[in-house]
Scaffold this motif. Structure first.
Motif, PDB file in Angstrom:
ATOM      1  N   GLY A  24      12.919  58.035  20.017  1.00  0.00           N
ATOM      2  CA  GLY A  24      12.986  56.727  19.516  1.00  0.00           C
ATOM      3  C   GLY A  24      14.144  55.890  19.784  1.00  0.00           C
ATOM      4  N   SER A  25      14.388  54.794  19.301  1.00  0.00           N
ATOM      5  CA  SER A  25      15.552  53.908  19.654  1.00  0.00           C
ATOM      6  C   SER A  25      16.453  53.492  18.487  1.00  0.00           C
ATOM      7  N   VAL A  26      17.471  52.968  19.053  1.00  0.00           N
ATOM      8  CA  VAL A  26      18.349  52.479  17.924  1.00  0.00           C
ATOM      9  C   VAL A  26      19.261  51.378  18.425  1.00  0.00           C
ATOM     10  N   SER A  27      19.366  50.343  17.707  1.00  0.00           N
ATOM     11  CA  SER A  27      20.127  49.270  18.226  1.00  0.00           C
ATOM     12  C   SER A  27      21.874  49.309  17.533  1.00  0.00           C
ATOM     13  N   ILE A  28      22.457  48.583  18.301  1.00  0.00           N
ATOM     14  CA  ILE A  28      23.833  48.577  17.857  1.00  0.00           C
ATOM     15  C   ILE A  28      24.575  47.274  17.875  1.00  0.00           C
ATOM     16  N   SER A  29      25.352  47.113  16.769  1.00  0.00           N
ATOM     17  CA  SER A  29      25.864  45.702  16.639  1.00  0.00           C
ATOM     18  C   SER A  29      27.318  45.589  16.955  1.00  0.00           C
ATOM     19  N   GLU A  30      28.012  44.504  17.180  1.00  0.00           N
ATOM     20  CA  GLU A  30      29.518  44.028  17.328  1.00  0.00           C
ATOM     21  C   GLU A  30      29.992  44.687  16.082  1.00  0.00           C
ATOM     22  N   PRO A  31      29.890  44.471  14.823  1.00  0.00           N
ATOM     23  CA  PRO A  31      30.539  45.026  13.833  1.00  0.00           C
ATOM     24  C   PRO A  31      30.406  46.474  13.755  1.00  0.00           C
ATOM     25  N   GLU A  32      29.366  46.995  13.986  1.00  0.00           N
ATOM     26  CA  GLU A  32      29.203  48.677  14.068  1.00  0.00           C
ATOM     27  C   GLU A  32      30.145  49.082  15.153  1.00  0.00           C
ATOM     28  N   ILE A  33      30.259  48.398  16.489  1.00  0.00           N
ATOM     29  CA  ILE A  33      31.064  48.910  17.382  1.00  0.00           C
ATOM     30  C   ILE A  33      32.812  48.976  17.054  1.00  0.00           C
ATOM     31  N   ILE A  34      33.035  47.701  16.438  1.00  0.00           N
ATOM     32  CA  ILE A  34      34.360  47.771  15.809  1.00  0.00           C
ATOM     33  C   ILE A  34      34.661  48.601  14.748  1.00  0.00           C
ATOM     34  N   ALA A  35      33.885  48.942  13.821  1.00  0.00           N
ATOM     35  CA  ALA A  35      34.167  49.570  12.629  1.00  0.00           C
ATOM     36  C   ALA A  35      34.311  51.096  13.226  1.00  0.00           C
ATOM     37  N   PHE A  36      33.322  51.599  14.094  1.00  0.00           N
ATOM     38  CA  PHE A  36      33.624  52.908  14.491  1.00  0.00           C
ATOM     39  C   PHE A  36      34.686  53.139  15.246  1.00  0.00           C
ATOM     40  N   ALA A  37      35.003  52.174  16.150  1.00  0.00           N
ATOM     41  CA  ALA A  37      36.289  52.250  17.183  1.00  0.00           C
ATOM     42  C   ALA A  37      37.440  52.348  16.271  1.00  0.00           C
ATOM     43  N   LYS A  38      37.584  51.305  15.297  1.00  0.00           N
ATOM     44  CA  LYS A  38      38.852  51.281  14.485  1.00  0.00           C
ATOM     45  C   LYS A  38      39.093  52.648  13.814  1.00  0.00           C
ATOM     46  N   GLU A  39      37.959  53.362  13.430  1.00  0.00           N
ATOM     47  CA  GLU A  39      38.225  54.900  12.876  1.00  0.00           C
ATOM     48  C   GLU A  39      38.604  55.801  13.762  1.00  0.00           C
TER      49      GLU A  39
END
Length: 157
Positions: A24-39
């Motif tokens: 399958g597939s999954v999409s990634i958004s800018e807010p998700e990227i930033i939230a994961f990386a901040k953590e």
């Protein structure tokens, strides 16, 4: 060989070399990227969209660990079975050939490279799998080789 139906319970005997499953597939958004990386991975090119433009990747990119986490979710849903998976022995290789960017859609595919019965625990087998992840343009963004323990359907054979 090609895909088995989704949500199939797979035992060791089902993971034959050459089996390839579309996970399958999954999409990634800018807010998700930033939230994961901040953590978990607060490097500037993961958390600062403005500053990342002048960084080594020319813009914001997802942490490789975020990409692996999204991939793992797809593998749990489509590759390993809850009742038969005994976890991983490890990962032999991880490569991120291209960065993952906001708005990317990741497509996950897993293939069995090798399968062998455990000599010390005959109720399970060991599979070595190639996991390939591409973006919406078909470009490779992640490649890993994993080793998993899987319960056997027929422990004595």
């Amino acid at each position: 060989m090609t895909d088995l139906p989704e949500r199939t319970t797979r035992y060791f005997e089902d993971y034959v070399p050459g089996l390839t499953v579309d996970c399958g597939s999954v999409s990634i958004s800018e807010p998700e990227i930033i939230a994961f990386a901040k953590e978990y991975d607060p490097q500037p090119f993961h958390v600062d969209p403005v500053g990342a433009v002048d960084g080594p990747f020319g813009g914001l990119i997802a942490s490789g660990w975020h990409t692996i986490s999204l991939t793992m979710r797809q593998l749990v849903e489509h590759w390993v079975s809850a009742g038969t998976s005994l976890g991983a022995a490890g990962v032999d290789e991880i490569r991120w050939p291209l960065p993952v960017r906001p708005g990317d859609t990741l497509h996950v595919r897993a293939s069995v490279l090798e399968a062998r019965r455990s000599k010390s625990k005959p109720d399970r087998g060991i599979i070595r799998s190639l996991v390939e992840v591409t973006n919406q343009a078909g470009e490779p963004v992640l490649r890993l080789i994993a080793i998993n323990f899987i319960l056997a359907r027929n422990p004595g054979t």
